[in-house]
Write an enzyme that holds these catalytic residues in place. Structure first.
Site, PDB file in Angstrom:
ATOM      1  N   GLN A   1     -11.820   2.948 -12.911  1.00  0.00           N
ATOM      2  CA  GLN A   1     -12.048   1.675 -13.553  1.00  0.00           C
ATOM      3  C   GLN A   1     -10.750   1.426 -14.199  1.00  0.00           C
ATOM      4  OE1 GLN A   1     -14.640  -0.160 -13.482  1.00  0.00           O
ATOM      5  NE2 GLN A   1     -16.220   1.207 -12.515  1.00  0.00           N
TER       6      GLN A   1
ATOM      7  N   TYR B   1     -22.177   5.173  -3.705  1.00  0.00           N
ATOM      8  CA  TYR B   1     -21.004   4.844  -4.159  1.00  0.00           C
ATOM      9  C   TYR B   1     -20.283   5.493  -5.331  1.00  0.00           C
ATOM     10  CZ  TYR B   1     -22.544   1.033  -1.034  1.00  0.00           C
ATOM     11  OH  TYR B   1     -23.096   0.255   0.127  1.00  0.00           O
TER      12      TYR B   1
ATOM     13  N   ASN C   1     -18.358   8.809 -12.197  1.00  0.00           N
ATOM     14  CA  ASN C   1     -17.979   8.091 -13.488  1.00  0.00           C
ATOM     15  C   ASN C   1     -19.337   7.680 -14.120  1.00  0.00           C
ATOM     16  OD1 ASN C   1     -16.563   6.315 -15.482  1.00  0.00           O
ATOM     17  ND2 ASN C   1     -17.484   4.778 -14.359  1.00  0.00           N
TER      18      ASN C   1
ATOM     19  N   GLU D   1     -20.867   9.639  -2.180  1.00  0.00           N
ATOM     20  CA  GLU D   1     -19.435   9.088  -1.885  1.00  0.00           C
ATOM     21  C   GLU D   1     -18.820   9.498  -0.508  1.00  0.00           C
ATOM     22  OE1 GLU D   1     -16.104   7.242  -2.325  1.00  0.00           O
ATOM     23  OE2 GLU D   1     -17.529   6.772  -3.712  1.00  0.00           O
TER      24      GLU D   1
ATOM     25  N   ASP E   1     -23.107   0.568  -6.846  1.00  0.00           N
ATOM     26  CA  ASP E   1     -21.815  -0.131  -7.319  1.00  0.00           C
ATOM     27  C   ASP E   1     -21.007  -0.509  -6.140  1.00  0.00           C
ATOM     28  OD1 ASP E   1     -19.705  -1.003  -8.527  1.00  0.00           O
ATOM     29  OD2 ASP E   1     -19.206   0.679  -9.600  1.00  0.00           O
TER      30      ASP E   1
ATOM     31  N   CYS F   1     -18.732  -6.227  -8.383  1.00  0.00           N
ATOM     32  CA  CYS F   1     -17.300  -6.622  -8.792  1.00  0.00           C
ATOM     33  C   CYS F   1     -17.170  -8.011  -7.956  1.00  0.00           C
ATOM     34  CB  CYS F   1     -16.272  -5.750  -8.004  1.00  0.00           C
ATOM     35  SG  CYS F   1     -16.537  -5.161  -6.503  1.00  0.00           S
TER      36      CYS F   1
ATOM     37  N   GLU G   1     -16.940  -9.091 -13.332  1.00  0.00           N
ATOM     38  CA  GLU G   1     -17.775  -7.743 -13.061  1.00  0.00           C
ATOM     39  C   GLU G   1     -19.126  -8.193 -13.900  1.00  0.00           C
ATOM     40  OE1 GLU G   1     -17.273  -3.571 -11.880  1.00  0.00           O
ATOM     41  OE2 GLU G   1     -15.809  -5.282 -11.768  1.00  0.00           O
TER      42      GLU G   1
END
Length: 365
Positions: A189, A217, A222, A238, A298, A323, A357
Protein backbone atom coordinates in the site's frame (compact mmCIF):
# COMPACT_ATOMS: atom_id res chain seq x y z
CA UNK A 1 2.99 13.81 -12.57
CA UNK A 2 1.41 17.27 -12.47
CA UNK A 3 3.49 19.56 -10.26
CA UNK A 4 0.95 22.40 -10.29
CA UNK A 5 -1.74 20.11 -8.83
CA UNK A 6 0.37 19.33 -5.75
CA UNK A 7 -0.82 22.22 -3.61
CA UNK A 8 -1.70 21.37 0.02
CA UNK A 9 -3.92 24.45 0.18
CA UNK A 10 -6.07 22.91 -2.57
CA UNK A 11 -6.20 19.44 -1.02
CA UNK A 12 -9.57 19.72 0.71
CA UNK A 13 -11.22 21.06 -2.45
CA UNK A 14 -9.68 18.30 -4.58
CA UNK A 15 -10.86 15.64 -2.14
CA UNK A 16 -14.38 17.09 -2.22
CA UNK A 17 -14.35 16.81 -6.02
CA UNK A 18 -13.44 13.12 -5.70
CA UNK A 19 -16.23 12.62 -3.17
CA UNK A 20 -18.76 14.16 -5.54
CA UNK A 21 -17.47 12.16 -8.53
CA UNK A 22 -17.64 8.86 -6.68
CA UNK A 23 -21.11 9.55 -5.30
CA UNK A 24 -22.34 10.56 -8.75
CA UNK A 25 -20.80 7.48 -10.38
CA UNK A 26 -22.88 5.20 -8.14
CA UNK A 27 -26.03 7.32 -8.11
CA UNK A 28 -28.07 4.51 -9.70
CA UNK A 29 -27.38 2.24 -6.72
CA UNK A 30 -28.93 2.43 -3.30
CA UNK A 31 -25.91 3.37 -1.20
CA UNK A 32 -25.44 4.52 2.39
CA UNK A 33 -23.67 7.79 3.15
CA UNK A 34 -20.17 7.82 1.68
CA UNK A 35 -17.45 7.58 4.32
CA UNK A 36 -14.42 9.65 3.29
CA UNK A 37 -10.93 8.96 4.62
CA UNK A 38 -8.51 11.78 3.88
CA UNK A 39 -4.78 11.56 3.39
CA UNK A 40 -2.07 13.71 4.86
CA UNK A 41 -1.57 16.72 2.61
CA UNK A 42 2.17 16.14 2.24
CA UNK A 43 4.73 13.37 2.80
CA UNK A 44 2.12 10.63 2.53
CA UNK A 45 3.67 8.36 -0.10
CA UNK A 46 5.89 5.57 1.24
CA UNK A 47 7.59 4.85 -2.07
CA UNK A 48 8.87 6.96 -4.94
CA UNK A 49 10.78 6.46 -8.19
CA UNK A 50 13.02 9.04 -9.84
CA UNK A 51 14.92 9.09 -13.08
CA UNK A 52 18.52 10.34 -12.87
CA UNK A 53 19.90 13.02 -15.21
CA UNK A 54 23.61 13.38 -15.98
CA UNK A 55 24.75 16.89 -16.94
CA UNK A 56 28.53 17.30 -16.89
CA UNK A 57 29.67 16.97 -13.29
CA UNK A 58 26.11 17.43 -12.08
CA UNK A 59 23.75 14.58 -11.27
CA UNK A 60 20.17 14.96 -10.12
CA UNK A 61 16.76 13.32 -9.74
CA UNK A 62 14.03 14.26 -12.16
CA UNK A 63 10.44 13.40 -12.99
CA UNK A 64 8.47 14.11 -16.14
CA UNK A 65 5.62 16.59 -15.85
CA UNK A 66 3.04 15.58 -18.45
CA UNK A 67 1.08 18.80 -18.00
CA UNK A 68 4.13 20.94 -18.80
CA UNK A 69 5.63 18.33 -21.16
CA UNK A 70 9.07 18.67 -19.61
CA UNK A 71 11.36 17.08 -17.07
CA UNK A 72 11.37 18.60 -13.59
CA UNK A 73 14.45 18.55 -11.37
CA UNK A 74 13.53 17.10 -7.96
CA UNK A 75 15.63 18.14 -5.00
CA UNK A 76 12.66 17.28 -2.79
CA UNK A 77 9.27 15.69 -3.51
CA UNK A 78 6.20 16.81 -1.58
CA UNK A 79 4.18 13.55 -1.89
CA UNK A 80 7.07 11.34 -0.70
CA UNK A 81 7.49 10.46 2.97
CA UNK A 82 9.65 12.72 5.12
CA UNK A 83 12.13 9.85 5.35
CA UNK A 84 12.50 9.73 1.55
CA UNK A 85 12.92 13.51 1.44
CA UNK A 86 15.60 13.31 4.12
CA UNK A 87 17.41 10.57 2.20
CA UNK A 88 17.28 12.22 -1.24
CA UNK A 89 19.98 14.91 -0.77
CA UNK A 90 22.21 12.67 1.36
CA UNK A 91 22.20 9.93 -1.27
CA UNK A 92 22.75 12.28 -4.20
CA UNK A 93 25.61 14.04 -2.41
CA UNK A 94 27.30 10.65 -2.05
CA UNK A 95 26.59 9.50 -5.62
CA UNK A 96 27.58 12.69 -7.44
CA UNK A 97 31.38 12.55 -6.85
CA UNK A 98 31.60 8.74 -7.07
CA UNK A 99 32.48 7.63 -10.65
CA UNK A 100 31.72 3.96 -9.98
CA UNK A 101 28.27 4.47 -8.46
CA UNK A 102 27.10 7.22 -10.81
CA UNK A 103 28.27 5.69 -14.11
CA UNK A 104 25.23 4.66 -16.20
CA UNK A 105 22.88 5.10 -13.22
CA UNK A 106 19.48 5.94 -14.69
CA UNK A 107 16.93 5.49 -11.88
CA UNK A 108 16.62 5.50 -8.09
CA UNK A 109 13.70 3.86 -6.27
CA UNK A 110 12.88 4.43 -2.61
CA UNK A 111 10.71 2.24 -0.36
CA UNK A 112 10.19 3.66 3.13
CA UNK A 113 8.13 2.78 6.19
CA UNK A 114 6.38 4.51 9.06
CA UNK A 115 8.65 2.40 11.29
CA UNK A 116 11.73 4.29 10.04
CA UNK A 117 13.30 1.83 7.59
CA UNK A 118 14.22 2.69 4.00
CA UNK A 119 15.33 0.66 0.99
CA UNK A 120 17.20 2.31 -1.89
CA UNK A 121 17.36 0.63 -5.31
CA UNK A 122 19.93 1.90 -7.84
CA UNK A 123 19.16 0.94 -11.46
CA UNK A 124 21.89 0.83 -14.11
CA UNK A 125 22.46 0.47 -17.84
CA UNK A 126 25.59 -1.59 -17.14
CA UNK A 127 26.57 -4.82 -15.44
CA UNK A 128 27.61 -4.44 -11.81
CA UNK A 129 31.01 -5.80 -10.75
CA UNK A 130 32.97 -6.35 -7.54
CA UNK A 131 34.17 -2.74 -7.52
CA UNK A 132 30.59 -1.50 -7.68
CA UNK A 133 29.64 -3.82 -4.83
CA UNK A 134 32.54 -2.54 -2.71
CA UNK A 135 31.53 1.08 -3.31
CA UNK A 136 27.85 0.33 -2.65
CA UNK A 137 28.70 -1.37 0.64
CA UNK A 138 30.74 1.69 1.67
CA UNK A 139 27.77 3.89 0.69
CA UNK A 140 25.44 1.83 2.87
CA UNK A 141 27.81 2.09 5.83
CA UNK A 142 28.10 5.87 5.41
CA UNK A 143 24.33 6.37 5.16
CA UNK A 144 23.73 4.03 8.11
CA UNK A 145 25.05 6.71 10.46
CA UNK A 146 21.77 8.58 9.86
CA UNK A 147 19.37 6.02 8.40
CA UNK A 148 18.24 2.43 8.84
CA UNK A 149 18.96 1.71 5.19
CA UNK A 150 19.59 -1.15 2.77
CA UNK A 151 20.75 -0.83 -0.84
CA UNK A 152 20.00 -2.84 -3.96
CA UNK A 153 21.82 -2.59 -7.28
CA UNK A 154 19.91 -3.65 -10.37
CA UNK A 155 21.01 -4.18 -13.95
CA UNK A 156 19.80 -6.42 -16.75
CA UNK A 157 19.37 -9.92 -15.26
CA UNK A 158 21.32 -8.82 -12.18
CA UNK A 159 20.41 -7.94 -8.60
CA UNK A 160 22.96 -7.26 -5.84
CA UNK A 161 21.71 -6.71 -2.29
CA UNK A 162 23.34 -4.85 0.63
CA UNK A 163 22.08 -6.36 2.97
CA UNK A 164 18.31 -6.90 2.61
CA UNK A 165 15.82 -6.53 -0.24
CA UNK A 166 12.93 -5.72 2.10
CA UNK A 167 11.80 -3.44 4.91
CA UNK A 168 9.78 -4.24 8.02
CA UNK A 169 6.78 -2.00 8.50
CA UNK A 170 4.91 -1.61 11.79
CA UNK A 171 1.40 -0.16 11.60
CA UNK A 172 -0.61 0.97 14.64
CA UNK A 173 -4.09 -0.45 13.97
CA UNK A 174 -6.75 0.07 16.65
CA UNK A 175 -4.07 0.36 19.32
CA UNK A 176 -2.22 -2.78 18.22
CA UNK A 177 1.04 -2.91 16.25
CA UNK A 178 0.87 -5.05 13.11
CA UNK A 179 4.15 -6.09 11.48
CA UNK A 180 4.56 -6.44 7.73
CA UNK A 181 7.51 -7.52 5.62
CA UNK A 182 7.52 -5.47 2.42
CA UNK A 183 9.75 -6.74 -0.39
CA UNK A 184 11.26 -4.56 -3.12
CA UNK A 185 9.30 -4.68 -6.38
CA UNK A 186 6.29 -6.32 -4.68
CA UNK A 187 2.97 -4.56 -4.20
CA UNK A 188 2.52 -2.67 -0.94
CA UNK A 189 0.00 0.00 0.00
CA UNK A 190 1.63 3.29 -1.08
CA UNK A 191 0.02 5.59 1.49
CA UNK A 192 0.88 4.38 4.98
CA UNK A 193 -1.56 6.50 6.98
CA UNK A 194 -4.47 5.75 4.65
CA UNK A 195 -3.54 2.05 4.73
CA UNK A 196 -4.08 2.14 8.50
CA UNK A 197 -7.51 3.75 8.00
CA UNK A 198 -8.43 1.06 5.45
CA UNK A 199 -7.48 -1.72 7.86
CA UNK A 200 -9.43 -0.13 10.72
CA UNK A 201 -12.48 0.33 8.47
CA UNK A 202 -12.34 -3.31 7.35
CA UNK A 203 -12.01 -4.49 10.96
CA UNK A 204 -14.95 -2.31 12.00
CA UNK A 205 -17.37 -3.54 9.34
CA UNK A 206 -16.57 -7.22 9.99
CA UNK A 207 -16.51 -6.98 13.79
CA UNK A 208 -19.60 -9.11 14.44
CA UNK A 209 -18.78 -11.80 11.88
CA UNK A 210 -19.50 -15.48 12.21
CA UNK A 211 -17.83 -18.36 10.44
CA UNK A 212 -14.72 -18.07 8.28
CA UNK A 213 -13.30 -15.56 5.81
CA UNK A 214 -12.09 -16.20 2.28
CA UNK A 215 -9.77 -13.57 0.78
CA UNK A 216 -8.70 -13.41 -2.87
CA UNK A 217 -5.67 -11.36 -4.00
CA UNK A 218 -4.26 -11.20 -0.45
CA UNK A 219 -0.78 -9.87 -1.36
CA UNK A 220 1.51 -9.95 1.68
CA UNK A 221 -1.44 -10.65 3.97
CA UNK A 222 -2.09 -6.97 4.65
CA UNK A 223 -5.85 -7.30 5.23
CA UNK A 224 -6.12 -10.97 6.15
CA UNK A 225 -3.73 -10.57 9.10
CA UNK A 226 -5.70 -7.60 10.42
CA UNK A 227 -9.07 -9.32 9.90
CA UNK A 228 -8.11 -12.70 11.38
CA UNK A 229 -9.25 -11.49 14.82
CA UNK A 230 -12.85 -11.24 13.56
CA UNK A 231 -13.21 -14.76 12.14
CA UNK A 232 -12.80 -18.36 13.25
CA UNK A 233 -10.44 -19.05 10.35
CA UNK A 234 -9.15 -17.22 7.29
CA UNK A 235 -8.26 -18.81 3.95
CA UNK A 236 -6.42 -16.50 1.54
CA UNK A 237 -5.04 -16.82 -1.98
CA UNK A 238 -2.24 -15.00 -3.78
CA UNK A 239 -0.35 -15.86 -6.96
CA UNK A 240 2.91 -13.85 -6.67
CA UNK A 241 5.53 -15.94 -4.87
CA UNK A 242 7.37 -13.00 -3.18
CA UNK A 243 4.06 -11.82 -1.74
CA UNK A 244 3.18 -15.32 -0.50
CA UNK A 245 6.61 -15.62 1.15
CA UNK A 246 6.10 -12.24 2.82
CA UNK A 247 2.62 -13.27 3.95
CA UNK A 248 4.04 -16.39 5.63
CA UNK A 249 6.64 -14.23 7.41
CA UNK A 250 3.92 -11.79 8.50
CA UNK A 251 1.73 -14.58 9.85
CA UNK A 252 4.55 -15.70 12.14
CA UNK A 253 5.61 -12.16 13.07
CA UNK A 254 2.06 -11.30 14.17
CA UNK A 255 1.48 -14.70 15.84
CA UNK A 256 -1.62 -15.43 13.76
CA UNK A 257 -2.74 -19.05 14.16
CA UNK A 258 -5.98 -19.12 12.15
CA UNK A 259 -4.80 -17.95 8.70
CA UNK A 260 -3.75 -20.15 5.78
CA UNK A 261 -2.28 -18.76 2.54
CA UNK A 262 -2.52 -20.69 -0.74
CA UNK A 263 -0.45 -19.71 -3.75
CA UNK A 264 -3.07 -19.68 -6.51
CA UNK A 265 -4.74 -17.23 -8.84
CA UNK A 266 -8.30 -16.19 -8.05
CA UNK A 267 -9.41 -17.77 -11.32
CA UNK A 268 -7.84 -21.17 -10.49
CA UNK A 269 -9.22 -21.05 -6.96
CA UNK A 270 -12.69 -20.40 -8.37
CA UNK A 271 -12.33 -23.54 -10.50
CA UNK A 272 -11.13 -25.51 -7.46
CA UNK A 273 -14.12 -24.44 -5.37
CA UNK A 274 -16.44 -25.43 -8.19
CA UNK A 275 -14.64 -28.79 -8.37
CA UNK A 276 -13.93 -28.18 -12.06
CA UNK A 277 -10.26 -29.07 -11.64
CA UNK A 278 -7.91 -30.46 -9.00
CA UNK A 279 -4.68 -28.70 -8.04
CA UNK A 280 -1.54 -30.07 -6.42
CA UNK A 281 -1.20 -26.87 -4.40
CA UNK A 282 -4.44 -27.75 -2.63
CA UNK A 283 -3.28 -31.18 -1.49
CA UNK A 284 -3.80 -31.36 2.26
CA UNK A 285 -6.23 -28.42 2.24
CA UNK A 286 -9.80 -29.42 3.07
CA UNK A 287 -11.80 -26.67 1.39
CA UNK A 288 -15.07 -28.27 2.51
CA UNK A 289 -14.08 -27.78 6.16
CA UNK A 290 -14.25 -24.01 5.80
CA UNK A 291 -17.50 -22.24 6.59
CA UNK A 292 -16.88 -18.97 4.75
CA UNK A 293 -19.81 -16.59 5.08
CA UNK A 294 -17.71 -13.58 4.10
CA UNK A 295 -15.43 -13.08 1.10
CA UNK A 296 -12.90 -10.28 0.74
CA UNK A 297 -11.66 -9.20 -2.70
CA UNK A 298 -9.11 -6.55 -3.62
CA UNK A 299 -8.69 -7.20 -7.36
CA UNK A 300 -6.39 -5.51 -9.88
CA UNK A 301 -7.68 -2.60 -11.96
CA UNK A 302 -9.52 -4.94 -14.34
CA UNK A 303 -11.88 -5.95 -11.52
CA UNK A 304 -13.38 -9.42 -11.06
CA UNK A 305 -13.65 -11.76 -14.04
CA UNK A 306 -17.05 -13.27 -14.82
CA UNK A 307 -16.42 -16.63 -13.15
CA UNK A 308 -15.07 -15.06 -9.95
CA UNK A 309 -17.93 -12.57 -9.96
CA UNK A 310 -20.42 -15.43 -10.10
CA UNK A 311 -18.56 -17.27 -7.34
CA UNK A 312 -18.53 -14.35 -4.88
CA UNK A 313 -22.30 -14.01 -5.22
CA UNK A 314 -22.55 -17.26 -3.27
CA UNK A 315 -21.41 -15.56 -0.05
CA UNK A 316 -23.56 -13.79 2.51
CA UNK A 317 -21.22 -10.80 2.69
CA UNK A 318 -18.77 -9.40 0.16
CA UNK A 319 -16.09 -6.92 1.19
CA UNK A 320 -14.75 -5.34 -2.00
CA UNK A 321 -11.80 -2.94 -2.11
CA UNK A 322 -11.39 -1.35 -5.53
CA UNK A 323 -8.58 0.67 -7.12
CA UNK A 324 -10.76 1.40 -10.16
CA UNK A 325 -14.29 2.73 -9.59
CA UNK A 326 -15.26 2.06 -13.20
CA UNK A 327 -14.68 -1.69 -12.97
CA UNK A 328 -16.27 -1.69 -9.51
CA UNK A 329 -19.31 -0.07 -11.14
CA UNK A 330 -19.42 -2.82 -13.78
CA UNK A 331 -19.09 -5.54 -11.13
CA UNK A 332 -21.81 -3.98 -8.97
CA UNK A 333 -24.27 -4.15 -11.85
CA UNK A 334 -24.08 -7.91 -11.36
CA UNK A 335 -23.62 -8.06 -7.58
CA UNK A 336 -26.49 -5.65 -6.95
CA UNK A 337 -28.93 -8.29 -8.18
CA UNK A 338 -28.20 -10.48 -5.15
CA UNK A 339 -26.60 -8.11 -2.61
CA UNK A 340 -27.15 -4.60 -1.32
CA UNK A 341 -24.46 -2.05 -0.41
CA UNK A 342 -24.45 -1.46 3.35
CA UNK A 343 -21.14 0.44 3.72
CA UNK A 344 -19.44 2.68 1.18
CA UNK A 345 -16.06 4.38 1.57
CA UNK A 346 -13.55 6.54 -0.31
CA UNK A 347 -9.88 6.20 0.65
CA UNK A 348 -7.65 8.95 -0.71
CA UNK A 349 -4.53 6.89 -1.39
CA UNK A 350 -3.29 9.24 -4.11
CA UNK A 351 -3.85 12.94 -3.38
CA UNK A 352 -3.54 15.43 -6.26
CA UNK A 353 -4.46 12.75 -8.81
CA UNK A 354 -7.76 11.51 -10.25
CA UNK A 355 -7.22 8.08 -8.66
CA UNK A 356 -9.97 6.93 -6.29
CA UNK A 357 -9.65 3.93 -3.99
CA UNK A 358 -13.01 2.76 -2.68
CA UNK A 359 -14.53 0.08 -0.51
CA UNK A 360 -17.99 -1.43 -0.30
CA UNK A 361 -19.59 -3.97 1.98
CA UNK A 362 -22.36 -5.93 0.26
CA UNK A 363 -24.83 -8.12 2.15
CA UNK A 364 -27.24 -10.63 0.68
CA UNK A 365 -30.70 -9.23 -0.03
Amino acid sequence: MNVDAMDPQQYDAQLDVKRQKLAQLFVDFETPELEVFASQKAHYRMRAEFRVWHEGEDLYYYMFDKAQNQKIRCEQFLPASQLINDMMPELMAALRPNPVLRHKLFQVDFLSTLSGEILVSLLYHKQLDAQWQEEAQALKEALSSKFKVDIIGRARKQKLVMDRDFVIESLPVNGKQLTYKQVENSFTQPNGEVAIKMLEWAIDITRDSSGDLLELYCGNGNFSIALAQNFNRVLATELAKPSVDSAQYNIEANQIDNLQIIRMSAEDFTDALAKKRSFRRLEGVDLDSYDCNTIFVDPPRAGLDDNTLSMVQGYERILYISCNPNTLLDNLKVLDKTHKITRFALFDQFPYTDHMESGVLLERR
